[in-house]
Design a protein around this motif. Structure first.
Motif, PDB file in Angstrom:
ATOM      1  N   TYR A  32      32.404  -7.396  25.367  1.00  0.00           N
ATOM      2  CA  TYR A  32      32.528  -8.803  25.017  1.00  0.00           C
ATOM      3  C   TYR A  32      31.379  -9.297  24.133  1.00  0.00           C
ATOM      4  N   LEU A  33      30.306  -8.529  24.053  1.00  0.00           N
ATOM      5  CA  LEU A  33      29.076  -9.022  23.448  1.00  0.00           C
ATOM      6  C   LEU A  33      28.930  -8.624  21.986  1.00  0.00           C
ATOM      7  N   VAL A  34      28.128  -9.412  21.275  1.00  0.00           N
ATOM      8  CA  VAL A  34      27.790  -9.141  19.877  1.00  0.00           C
ATOM      9  C   VAL A  34      26.270  -8.961  19.809  1.00  0.00           C
ATOM     10  N   PRO A  35      25.792  -7.819  19.304  1.00  0.00           N
ATOM     11  CA  PRO A  35      24.345  -7.552  19.287  1.00  0.00           C
ATOM     12  C   PRO A  35      23.627  -8.269  18.147  1.00  0.00           C
ATOM     13  N   LEU A  36      23.296  -9.541  18.371  1.00  0.00           N
ATOM     14  CA  LEU A  36      22.578 -10.332  17.375  1.00  0.00           C
ATOM     15  C   LEU A  36      21.193 -10.681  17.915  1.00  0.00           C
ATOM     16  N   PRO A  37      20.208 -10.847  17.030  1.00  0.00           N
ATOM     17  CA  PRO A  37      18.848 -11.186  17.492  1.00  0.00           C
ATOM     18  C   PRO A  37      18.800 -12.562  18.130  1.00  0.00           C
ATOM     19  N   ARG A  38      17.978 -12.679  19.204  1.00  0.00           N
ATOM     20  CA  ARG A  38      17.824 -13.939  19.914  1.00  0.00           C
ATOM     21  C   ARG A  38      16.341 -14.260  20.050  1.00  0.00           C
ATOM     22  N   GLY A  39      16.033 -15.541  20.101  1.00  0.00           N
ATOM     23  CA  GLY A  39      14.674 -15.951  20.423  1.00  0.00           C
ATOM     24  C   GLY A  39      14.466 -15.891  21.928  1.00  0.00           C
ATOM     25  N   ILE A  40      13.245 -16.180  22.372  1.00  0.00           N
ATOM     26  CA  ILE A  40      12.988 -16.218  23.805  1.00  0.00           C
ATOM     27  C   ILE A  40      13.556 -17.516  24.366  1.00  0.00           C
TER      28      ILE A  40
END
Length: 424
Positions: A32-40
């Motif tokens: 279900y997930l998309v590997p995109l960068p995230r902030g904290i």
């Protein structure tokens, strides 16, 4: 309590029902997930597929979820650059019936990345300064609209390219407050929070070895304040001019337009002896060039993209046989005087430019090579490449030749990073 989805669009609930709401967000399956960068973040946040869209899903308590959902809708209504709110999901339970936290769902901003993820790449200081300029503009726009963010940071801000510059977007409004107007104290407090948060994250990146060695985290935090204060002063300062010099007022308004702002309301007062005129811009709205391009062509772009496209549109208009030389440039708010009965209105020429120039040029770039670029950014990149090749050849090589060279020699190298390619 049964599962409830409060959404802004009637199509979204059907797409969202397919997601595993009976599973804690931290345990969602990879499918279900998309590997995109995230902030904290203090909350669990994941990117997921919802039909053809990519969404950001954040778990938090029901009251703050609904409050942030409402604030993001308010920001969208007043035209502030922020992520689009899609839905709030409440009444979640796991398979055993135990309650799970509600979630706030927003649309992922295509082509964007969190500021923090960019700073983790040991970027050059010159690029960092450009990012800070965009963040200062965002803070000014928020404060002009009466919004106190309360948590500006590198993790809570997204950026995407805007015709060689950057545009900043608010991604987290959980701590925000919307007022009719902010006091100087409220603005200073919000700005000081931004300074502390930004310096703190830069110190964290420095400790991990990800920050460019020439960057001082504390000084860089102060820089956002300096840039903000300079822009705020230009947008709100009172000007006193000699009586009769009304072109000074027009020049001030044009300077604000060049910064990307319209003066929607102003106050002009004559002195008691009639020697001077005082000018105060009371209401300043961002998006001057965006609105002009949208009015003329129907294209909805970022501000710098709009500025560049209007410049190209004006140059193209000048080559048309039915363009009246006395017509004002399309970037102004004036209209043709209509002296030439055979001259086409600027709006007619603008739509012809979209049909005959803009759209065919963008379509010439294969979709699989575009990466994250939207049509306006593609067109800007092609104009930049045309300028670069023309400078090298010492004559205008034309847009068609530039497009061909860009597709063959530039885009294949940029495809791996999915970033817009810039002239060497």
């Amino acid at each position: 309590m049964s599962l409830q989805i409060s959404a802004t669009n009637p199509e979204h609930p059907a797409l969202l029902l397919a997601l595993p709401w009976d599973t804690p967000l931290e345990e969602w399956p990879e499918e279900y997930l998309v590997p995109l960068p995230r902030g904290i973040s203090r909350h669990v946040v994941r990117y997921a597929h919802a039909g053809d869209e990519v969404i950001a899903v954040k778990e938090l308590a029901e009251r703050p979820a609904l409050r942030e959902y409402g604030l993001l809708r308010d920001l969208d209504r007043i035209g502030i650059p922020a992520v689009d709110p899609l839905a709030v999901v409440t009444g979640r339970t796991d398979r055993s019936g135990a309650p799970l936290e509600p979630v706030l769902i927003t649309r992922h901003l295509r082509g964007s990345m969190p500021y923090r993820s960019m700073f983790e790449t040991t970027m050059r200081p010159v690029t960092m300064h450009r990012l800070m300029d965009a963040l200062a503009v965002l803070l000014v726009r928020l404060h002009l609209a009466g919004f106190a963010w309360g948590d500006c940071s590198l993790s809570n801000t997204l950026f995407r390219r805007d015709a060689g510059a950057y545009a900043a977007y608010l991604v987290d409004a959980e701590t925000g407050e919307l007022h009719p107007r902010l006091s100087p104290g409220q603005r200073d407090y919000d700005l000081d929070l931004a300074r502390v948060n930004i310096s703190g994250e830069l110190l964290d990146l420095e400790a991990s070895g990800a920050l460019h060695p020439s960057v001082d985290p504390v000084e860089f935090g102060h820089e956002i304040c300096t840039r903000y204060q300079g822009l705020w002063r230009e947008l709100t300062r009172t000007s006193v001019y000699p009586a009769g010099k009304y072109h000074y007022i027009e020049r001030r308004i044009r300077r604000l337009n060049d910064l990307g702002f319209d003066v929607a309301e102003m106050q002009i007062e004559h002195s008691s002896n009639g020697d001077t005129v005082t000018f105060v811009p009371k209401v300043v709205d961002a998006g001057h060039h965006q609105r002009q391009l949208l009015r003329l062509t129907g294209l909805d772009t970022e501000e710098n993209q709009a500025r560049r496209l209007l410049s190209d549109l004006e140059s193209w208009m000048a080559t048309q046989d039915d363009y009246a030389p006395h017509d004002p440039p399309p970037s102004s708010q004036l209209r043709s005087s209509g002296e030439d009965p055979h001259a086409a209105r600027p709006e007619v020429l603008a739509h012809r430019w979209v049909r005959d120039v803009f759209r065919p040029t963008v379509r010439a770039v294969p979709p699989e090579l575009r990466g994250t670029m939207d049509p306006a950014e593609i067109y800007h990149q092609l104009l930049e490449h045309r300028w670069y090749l023309s400078e090298r050849a010492q004559h205008d090589i034309g847009l068609e030749t530039a497009v061909k060279d860009y597709i063959e020699n530039v885009l294949p190298r940029a495809r791996a990073t999915l970033e817009p390619a810039e002239p060497e």
